[in-house]
Design an enzyme around this catalytic site. Structure first.
Site, short mmCIF file in Angstrom:
data_model
loop_
_atom_site.label_atom_id
_atom_site.label_comp_id
_atom_site.label_asym_id
_atom_site.label_seq_id
_atom_site.Cartn_x
_atom_site.Cartn_y
_atom_site.Cartn_z
N PHE A 98 9.96 9.11 16.18
CA PHE A 98 9.17 7.54 16.82
C PHE A 98 9.94 6.49 17.19
O PHE A 98 9.44 5.04 17.39
CB PHE A 98 8.11 7.54 15.89
CG PHE A 98 8.05 6.96 14.90
CD1 PHE A 98 8.71 6.11 14.08
CD2 PHE A 98 8.04 7.94 13.79
CE1 PHE A 98 8.48 5.68 12.75
CE2 PHE A 98 8.18 7.74 12.05
CZ PHE A 98 8.99 6.72 12.09
N ARG A 131 1.53 -4.56 0.87
CA ARG A 131 1.36 -3.39 1.64
C ARG A 131 -0.34 -2.44 0.81
O ARG A 131 -0.96 -2.00 1.70
CB ARG A 131 2.27 -2.34 0.12
CG ARG A 131 3.36 -2.68 0.56
CD ARG A 131 4.27 -2.76 1.62
NE ARG A 131 3.33 -0.94 2.59
CZ ARG A 131 3.71 -0.03 3.81
NH1 ARG A 131 4.74 -1.43 4.44
NH2 ARG A 131 3.94 0.61 3.92
N THR A 149 -0.46 3.19 6.79
CA THR A 149 0.14 3.79 7.73
C THR A 149 -0.63 3.64 8.93
O THR A 149 -0.71 3.53 10.27
CB THR A 149 1.41 4.31 8.16
OG1 THR A 149 2.49 3.57 7.06
CG2 THR A 149 2.49 4.36 9.72
N ARG A 167 -5.50 -2.76 8.73
CA ARG A 167 -5.32 -1.64 8.80
C ARG A 167 -7.23 -0.48 9.73
O ARG A 167 -6.90 -0.50 10.73
CB ARG A 167 -4.20 -0.78 8.97
CG ARG A 167 -2.46 -1.39 9.35
CD ARG A 167 -2.09 -0.65 8.68
NE ARG A 167 0.22 -0.83 8.94
CZ ARG A 167 0.61 -0.39 8.86
NH1 ARG A 167 0.84 0.07 7.49
NH2 ARG A 167 1.35 -1.10 9.51
N HIS A 200 2.66 -5.07 10.39
CA HIS A 200 3.50 -4.55 9.32
C HIS A 200 4.21 -5.41 7.92
O HIS A 200 3.98 -6.38 8.13
CB HIS A 200 5.54 -4.71 10.19
CG HIS A 200 6.89 -4.10 9.53
ND1 HIS A 200 7.24 -3.65 9.00
CD2 HIS A 200 7.72 -5.86 8.72
CE1 HIS A 200 8.12 -4.22 8.59
NE2 HIS A 200 7.88 -5.00 8.13
P1 GDP Z 1 4.84 1.65 7.66
O1 GDP Z 1 5.43 0.60 6.57
O2 GDP Z 1 3.38 1.79 6.74
O3 GDP Z 1 4.50 0.54 8.60
O4 GDP Z 1 4.57 3.11 7.90
P2 GDP Z 1 6.45 3.29 8.44
O5 GDP Z 1 7.96 2.28 7.57
O6 GDP Z 1 6.53 4.50 8.38
O7 GDP Z 1 6.96 3.26 10.07
C1 GDP Z 1 7.02 1.96 10.58
C2 GDP Z 1 5.96 1.93 11.55
O8 GDP Z 1 6.32 2.90 12.90
C3 GDP Z 1 4.92 2.51 11.88
O9 GDP Z 1 3.80 0.74 11.06
C4 GDP Z 1 4.07 2.60 13.02
O10 GDP Z 1 3.60 1.67 14.12
C5 GDP Z 1 5.51 3.10 13.07
N1 GDP Z 1 4.97 4.75 13.15
C6 GDP Z 1 5.08 5.86 12.30
N2 GDP Z 1 5.01 7.15 11.74
C7 GDP Z 1 4.31 7.13 13.12
C8 GDP Z 1 4.02 8.78 13.99
O11 GDP Z 1 4.16 9.73 13.24
N3 GDP Z 1 4.13 7.29 15.64
C9 GDP Z 1 4.53 6.51 16.25
N4 GDP Z 1 4.51 6.73 17.58
N5 GDP Z 1 4.63 5.84 15.49
C10 GDP Z 1 5.04 5.73 13.78
#
Ligand code: GDP
Length: 144
Positions: A59, A87, A93, A104, A117
Site C-alpha cells: 500500500f 494511539r 487503522t 477514526r 496519523h
Molecule cells: P496506522 O499506524 O494506524 O496509521 O497504520 P499503519 O502504520 O499500519 O499504516 C500507515 C497508513 O497506511 C494507514 O494509516 C493507512 O492510511 C495506510 N494503510 C494501512 N494499511 C493499508 C492497507 O491495507 N491498504 C491501504 N490502501 N492503505 C493502508
C-alpha cells in the site's frame, strides 16, 4: 519514562471535507494540548521519506499518492504518555474496527482514507516532530 510529545497529521481526506476543526476539538477534549500546527501539501519525495518504513508494503504507492493529494495538518501534541494516549484516541487503522468515540470511528472514510496519523513510539515521535517542526523547543518553553 514515556514521553509527553507526539505528532499527529490530520490527513487530506479530513482537511478536504472540513473535519479538521472537529478533530482538533476532540483531541483537546481528550486532554491534548496543541503546541504547534501547520497546514501544508506534501510533495511526493517528502511523503516517501515520511513513510519510508512502509516502502516495501503493497500500500506504499497508494498511501503516498493519497498523502500528497491535498493539504494536511501536522500537529505537535502534548500530554502525559502522549504516544499511547494518542494511539488510543485515534482508534484502529480501519475505522470499521475502531472503538466508539475515537477520531477514526467518527471521521475516517476507510482503512486508507483514515483521517489521522499518529506516531507509534517515542523515538518515531521525535523523528516525526523534527520532520515538520524545527522551533518546537521555543514554542514549548513559551507555554511552560
Ligand atoms: P496506522 O499506524 O494506524 O496509521 O497504520 P499503519 O502504520 O499500519 O499504516 C500507515 C497508513 O497506511 C494507514 O494509516 C493507512 O492510511 C495506510 N494503510 C494501512 N494499511 C493499508 C492497507 O491495507 N491498504 C491501504 N490502501 N492503505 C493502508
Amino acid at each position: 519514562m514515556p514521553g509527553t510529545r507526539t505528532l499527529a497529521i490530520i490527513k487530506p481526506d479530513a482537511v478536504g471535507s472540513g473535519k479538521a476543526g472537529k478533530i482538533i476539538a476532540l483531541l483537546e477534549s481528550n486532554g491534548f494540548k496543541v503546541r504547534a500546527c501547520r497546514m501544508l501539501r506534501l510533495a511526493q519525495p517528502q511523503a516517501g521519506a515520511f513513510y519510508e518504513v512502509h516502502k516495501e508494503r503493497p500500500f506504499f504507492a497508494p498511501l503516498t499518492a493519497f498523502m500528497t493529494s491535498g493539504a494536511c495538518m501536522p500537529l505537535l501534541l502534548e500530554k502525559d504518555n502522549a504516544v499511547l494516549a494518542l494511539r488510543d484516541a485515534i482508534g484502529a487503522t480501519d475505522p470499521k474496527e475502531a472503538r466508539d468515540g475515537t477520531v477514526r470511528k467518527l471521521y475516517a472514510e476507510s482503512k486508507e482514507r483514515n483521517a489521522i496519523h499518529a506516531s507509534d513510539s517515542d523515538d518515531n515521535a521525535e523523528r516525526e516532530i523534527r520532520f515538520f517542526f524545527s522551533d518546537v523547543d521555543l514554542l514549548s518553553a513559551m507555554d511552560s
